[in-house]
Design an enzyme around this catalytic site. Structure first.
Site: not given
Ligand code: THU
Length: 136
Positions: A42, A55
């Site tokens: 992320n 993802e």
């Molecule tokens: N996040 C992801 O990387 N994937 C997901 O499917 C849900 C949330 C991340 C976004 C943000 O940087 C952190 O998790 C908290 O929401």
């Protein structure tokens, strides 16, 4: 490529996360039909909305490189480098999976002890799909 190895690559990807706002690191490892694996993390943003999930980072890297056929994805997340429970992909990421994957695409949600396995049909039922709704 075993689910266990894919899980290890997802855990490694977690360490690449850019998360100055939430501190919540997420890692993903996407297995293509030809055996190639794409890792994603992320990447947050000061304006919050432009944040990209792990993802989608993995999918977009793969699609950019010309991949369209995918087998499975392993995902994990937690704060301070610690995995806290089986990680469920968000709704936006599920819809991005649906763009390129069928009902039998596998999602390995990594937890502290191992992983739980789900199909895309299980985690995104009654989906809006390119085939059914857009005539693709
Ligand atoms: N996040 C992801 O990387 N994937 C997901 O499917 C849900 C949330 C991340 C976004 C943000 O940087 C952190 O998790 C908290 O929401």
């Amino acid at each position: 490529m075993t689910p266990e190895k894919l899980a290890e690559l997802a855990k490694e990807a977690m360490t690449h996360a850019y998360v100055p706002y939430s501190g919540y690191q997420v890692g993903a490892a996407l297995l293509c039909a030809d055996g190639t694996v794409y890792q994603g993390c992320n990447i947050e943003n000061a304006a919050y909305g432009p944040t990209n999930c792990a993802e989608r980072t993995a999918f977009f890297k793969a699609v950019y490189d010309g991949h369209r056929d995918f087998v499975s994805i392993a995902v994990c997340g937690g704060k301070g480098g610690h995995i806290t429970g089986a990680f469920p992909p968000c709704g936006v990421c599920r819809q991005v999976m649906r763009e390129f994957c069928g009902d039998d695409f596998l999602i390995y949600m990594i937890d502290e002890k191992g992983y739980e396995t789900y199909t895309l049909a299980q985690i995104l039922p009654y989906s809006f799909s390119p085939q059914k709704h857009m005539g693709m």
